[in-house]
Design a protein around this motif. Structure first.
Motif, PDB file in Angstrom:
ATOM      1  N   LEU A  30       0.820  -1.215   0.000  1.00 31.04           N
ATOM      2  CA  LEU A  30       0.000   0.000   0.000  1.00 31.04           C
ATOM      3  C   LEU A  30       0.853   1.263   0.000  1.00 31.04           C
ATOM      4  O   LEU A  30       0.554   2.220  -0.724  1.00 31.04           O
ATOM      5  N   VAL A  31       1.907   1.263   0.802  1.00 30.81           N
ATOM      6  CA  VAL A  31       2.773   2.446   0.884  1.00 30.81           C
ATOM      7  C   VAL A  31       3.455   2.706  -0.460  1.00 30.81           C
ATOM      8  O   VAL A  31       3.481   3.846  -0.944  1.00 30.81           O
ATOM      9  N   THR A  32       3.986   1.656  -1.095  1.00 30.00           N
ATOM     10  CA  THR A  32       4.637   1.854  -2.389  1.00 30.00           C
ATOM     11  C   THR A  32       3.618   2.236  -3.463  1.00 30.00           C
ATOM     12  O   THR A  32       3.911   3.044  -4.340  1.00 30.00           O
ATOM     13  N   LEU A  33       2.432   1.697  -3.355  1.00 32.06           N
ATOM     14  CA  LEU A  33       1.382   2.023  -4.305  1.00 32.06           C
ATOM     15  C   LEU A  33       0.986   3.493  -4.187  1.00 32.06           C
ATOM     16  O   LEU A  33       0.864   4.196  -5.192  1.00 32.06           O
ATOM     17  N   ILE A  34       0.830   3.959  -2.978  1.00 28.17           N
ATOM     18  CA  ILE A  34       0.489   5.369  -2.759  1.00 28.17           C
ATOM     19  C   ILE A  34       1.638   6.257  -3.235  1.00 28.17           C
ATOM     20  O   ILE A  34       1.414   7.299  -3.855  1.00 28.17           O
ATOM     21  N   GLY A  35       2.873   5.819  -2.990  1.00 27.60           N
ATOM     22  CA  GLY A  35       4.028   6.567  -3.489  1.00 27.60           C
ATOM     23  C   GLY A  35       4.014   6.669  -5.000  1.00 27.60           C
ATOM     24  O   GLY A  35       4.291   7.735  -5.575  1.00 27.60           O
ATOM     25  N   LYS A  36       3.683   5.569  -5.681  1.00 25.14           N
ATOM     26  CA  LYS A  36       3.586   5.579  -7.136  1.00 25.14           C
ATOM     27  C   LYS A  36       2.465   6.517  -7.592  1.00 25.14           C
ATOM     28  O   LYS A  36       2.595   7.204  -8.609  1.00 25.14           O
ATOM     29  N   GLY A  37       1.366   6.523  -6.860  1.00 23.00           N
ATOM     30  CA  GLY A  37       0.266   7.426  -7.188  1.00 23.00           C
ATOM     31  C   GLY A  37       0.663   8.883  -7.059  1.00 23.00           C
ATOM     32  O   GLY A  37       0.347   9.712  -7.927  1.00 23.00           O
ATOM     33  N   VAL A  38       1.385   9.204  -5.986  1.00 23.05           N
ATOM     34  CA  VAL A  38       1.861  10.574  -5.778  1.00 23.05           C
ATOM     35  C   VAL A  38       2.838  10.958  -6.891  1.00 23.05           C
ATOM     36  O   VAL A  38       2.758  12.058  -7.447  1.00 23.05           O
ATOM     37  N   LEU A  39       3.746  10.038  -7.237  1.00 22.97           N
ATOM     38  CA  LEU A  39       4.678  10.287  -8.338  1.00 22.97           C
ATOM     39  C   LEU A  39       3.908  10.544  -9.632  1.00 22.97           C
ATOM     40  O   LEU A  39       4.237  11.457 -10.400  1.00 22.97           O
ATOM     41  N   GLY A  40       2.869   9.775  -9.882  1.00 20.02           N
ATOM     42  CA  GLY A  40       2.049   9.972 -11.080  1.00 20.02           C
ATOM     43  C   GLY A  40       1.384  11.340 -11.093  1.00 20.02           C
ATOM     44  O   GLY A  40       1.339  12.005 -12.133  1.00 20.02           O
ATOM     45  N   LEU A  41       0.881  11.771  -9.940  1.00 18.66           N
ATOM     46  CA  LEU A  41       0.262  13.101  -9.860  1.00 18.66           C
ATOM     47  C   LEU A  41       1.289  14.207 -10.086  1.00 18.66           C
ATOM     48  O   LEU A  41       0.995  15.211 -10.754  1.00 18.66           O
ATOM     49  N   ILE A  42       2.494  14.025  -9.552  1.00 21.79           N
ATOM     50  CA  ILE A  42       3.567  15.001  -9.776  1.00 21.79           C
ATOM     51  C   ILE A  42       3.918  15.050 -11.261  1.00 21.79           C
ATOM     52  O   ILE A  42       4.130  16.131 -11.827  1.00 21.79           O
ATOM     53  N   GLN A  43       3.946  13.895 -11.903  1.00 18.82           N
ATOM     54  CA  GLN A  43       4.253  13.856 -13.332  1.00 18.82           C
ATOM     55  C   GLN A  43       3.151  14.542 -14.148  1.00 18.82           C
ATOM     56  O   GLN A  43       3.446  15.261 -15.110  1.00 18.82           O
ATOM     57  N   LEU A  44       1.892  14.333 -13.774  1.00 18.34           N
ATOM     58  CA  LEU A  44       0.794  15.019 -14.469  1.00 18.34           C
ATOM     59  C   LEU A  44       0.891  16.532 -14.271  1.00 18.34           C
ATOM     60  O   LEU A  44       0.706  17.297 -15.221  1.00 18.34           O
ATOM     61  N   ALA A  45       1.194  16.956 -13.049  1.00 18.98           N
ATOM     62  CA  ALA A  45       1.353  18.390 -12.773  1.00 18.98           C
ATOM     63  C   ALA A  45       2.536  18.951 -13.564  1.00 18.98           C
ATOM     64  O   ALA A  45       2.464  20.081 -14.083  1.00 18.98           O
ATOM     65  N   SER A  46       3.601  18.166 -13.670  1.00 23.47           N
ATOM     66  CA  SER A  46       4.769  18.600 -14.453  1.00 23.47           C
ATOM     67  C   SER A  46       4.402  18.764 -15.918  1.00 23.47           C
ATOM     68  O   SER A  46       4.835  19.727 -16.572  1.00 23.47           O
ATOM     69  N   ALA A  47       3.626  17.833 -16.451  1.00 20.57           N
ATOM     70  CA  ALA A  47       3.202  17.925 -17.853  1.00 20.57           C
ATOM     71  C   ALA A  47       2.397  19.202 -18.086  1.00 20.57           C
ATOM     72  O   ALA A  47       2.617  19.909 -19.078  1.00 20.57           O
ATOM     73  N   ILE A  48       1.512  19.499 -17.157  1.00 17.69           N
ATOM     74  CA  ILE A  48       0.700  20.721 -17.280  1.00 17.69           C
ATOM     75  C   ILE A  48       1.590  21.956 -17.199  1.00 17.69           C
ATOM     76  O   ILE A  48       1.454  22.893 -17.992  1.00 17.69           O
ATOM     77  N   ALA A  49       2.520  21.951 -16.243  1.00 19.22           N
ATOM     78  CA  ALA A  49       3.422  23.099 -16.076  1.00 19.22           C
ATOM     79  C   ALA A  49       4.287  23.300 -17.319  1.00 19.22           C
ATOM     80  O   ALA A  49       4.479  24.439 -17.772  1.00 19.22           O
ATOM     81  N   ILE A  50       4.797  22.214 -17.881  1.00 23.32           N
ATOM     82  CA  ILE A  50       5.625  22.326 -19.091  1.00 23.32           C
ATOM     83  C   ILE A  50       4.788  22.843 -20.246  1.00 23.32           C
ATOM     84  O   ILE A  50       5.215  23.720 -21.002  1.00 23.32           O
ATOM     85  N   TYR A  51       3.574  22.330 -20.373  1.00 25.63           N
ATOM     86  CA  TYR A  51       2.675  22.778 -21.437  1.00 25.63           C
ATOM     87  C   TYR A  51       2.400  24.285 -21.322  1.00 25.63           C
ATOM     88  O   TYR A  51       2.299  24.984 -22.326  1.00 25.63           O
ATOM     89  N   LEU A  52       2.306  24.762 -20.086  1.00 29.46           N
ATOM     90  CA  LEU A  52       2.018  26.179 -19.852  1.00 29.46           C
ATOM     91  C   LEU A  52       3.262  27.068 -19.925  1.00 29.46           C
ATOM     92  O   LEU A  52       3.179  28.267 -19.683  1.00 29.46           O
ATOM     93  N   GLY A  53       4.427  26.464 -20.221  1.00 26.51           N
ATOM     94  CA  GLY A  53       5.636  27.262 -20.428  1.00 26.51           C
ATOM     95  C   GLY A  53       6.632  27.283 -19.291  1.00 26.51           C
ATOM     96  O   GLY A  53       7.531  28.128 -19.279  1.00 26.51           O
ATOM     97  N   ALA A  54       6.516  26.389 -18.341  1.00 29.25           N
ATOM     98  CA  ALA A  54       7.425  26.389 -17.192  1.00 29.25           C
ATOM     99  C   ALA A  54       8.873  26.117 -17.585  1.00 29.25           C
ATOM    100  O   ALA A  54       9.788  26.537 -16.880  1.00 29.25           O
ATOM    101  N   MET A  55       9.097  25.432 -18.703  1.00 33.12           N
ATOM    102  CA  MET A  55      10.472  25.098 -19.112  1.00 33.12           C
ATOM    103  C   MET A  55      11.299  26.372 -19.320  1.00 33.12           C
ATOM    104  O   MET A  55      12.489  26.376 -19.043  1.00 33.12           O
ATOM    105  N   ASP A  56      10.651  27.426 -19.788  1.00 33.63           N
ATOM    106  CA  ASP A  56      11.362  28.678 -20.011  1.00 33.63           C
ATOM    107  C   ASP A  56      11.839  29.301 -18.705  1.00 33.63           C
ATOM    108  O   ASP A  56      12.834  30.013 -18.688  1.00 33.63           O
ATOM    109  N   HIS A  57      11.116  29.028 -17.623  1.00 30.75           N
ATOM    110  CA  HIS A  57      11.420  29.646 -16.330  1.00 30.75           C
ATOM    111  C   HIS A  57      12.073  28.687 -15.340  1.00 30.75           C
ATOM    112  O   HIS A  57      12.405  29.088 -14.233  1.00 30.75           O
ATOM    113  N   LEU A  58      12.234  27.439 -15.728  1.00 36.34           N
ATOM    114  CA  LEU A  58      12.720  26.415 -14.801  1.00 36.34           C
ATOM    115  C   LEU A  58      14.070  26.734 -14.165  1.00 36.34           C
ATOM    116  O   LEU A  58      14.200  26.636 -12.936  1.00 36.34           O
ATOM    117  N   PRO A  59      15.092  27.134 -14.926  1.00 37.79           N
ATOM    118  CA  PRO A  59      16.371  27.439 -14.265  1.00 37.79           C
ATOM    119  C   PRO A  59      16.238  28.536 -13.198  1.00 37.79           C
ATOM    120  O   PRO A  59      16.811  28.423 -12.111  1.00 37.79           O
TER     121      PRO A  59
END
Length: 175
Positions: A30-59
């Protein structure tokens, strides 16, 4: 009658001074599964942020987040490496990273939700999806290097192992 605030209800294991190996394995799953779920949510948020132009401001964002560590003498190795890595990511690859993080995150979240829901097919699907990620990550590691890919692969292999064990345990109850 059990108290609804009792944590053991959530993990389907009796609370005692000694947790059985079966209950410990289930809890670890359960703990590893929840960790994987959190990682997945972070990845989805990252995709949205990159789509919105975060790569230009990342550094600039990374330098701001780690300004204290970077001001140390000598600067924090991890903070310095993060700044270096973010400066090396070409903005032209934003579409690739958006698709990669969105797909990776959606697959992780989907498999986690299906497993937590108790869908029998999800155990096999999780093993296949994670195995594909391990193969991909190891190929990328061979091509580009990077310890993080090995760490992610090791975590995925551990989750595959725990998923197979959990499926075997559950299948005894399915009949």
């Amino acid at each position: 009658m059990r108290d609804t605030d009792d944590v053991s209800v959530l993990f389907d294991c009796p609370m005692s001074s000694h947790i059985s190996p079966k209950a410990a394995n289930h809890l670890l799953f359960l703990v590893t599964l929840i960790g994987k779920g959190v990682l997945g949510l972070i990845q989805l948020a990252s995709a949205i942020a990159i789509y919105l132009g975060a790569m230009d401001h990342l550094p600039r964002i990374i330098r701001w987040l780690f300004s204290t560590e970077l001001a140390e003498r000598p600067p924090s190795l991890i903070a310095a490496q993060l700044v270096k890595l973010t400066a090396q990511v070409p903005a032209s690859e934003a579409s690739f990273y958006t698709i990669y993080f969105a797909a990776h995150g959606a697959l992780h979240v989907g498999v986690v939700v299906a497993l937590l829901w108790g869908a029998r097919w999800a155990y096999d699907a999780a093993v296949v999806v994670l195995a594909v990620f391990v193969v991909y990550q190891l190929i990328e590691w061979q091509l580009t290097g990077g310890t993080l890919l090995l760490v992610l692969s090791a975590i995925d292999v551990a989750v595959i192992y725990l998923t197979v064990r959990e499926k075997r345990e559950r299948s005894r109850h399915w009949g």
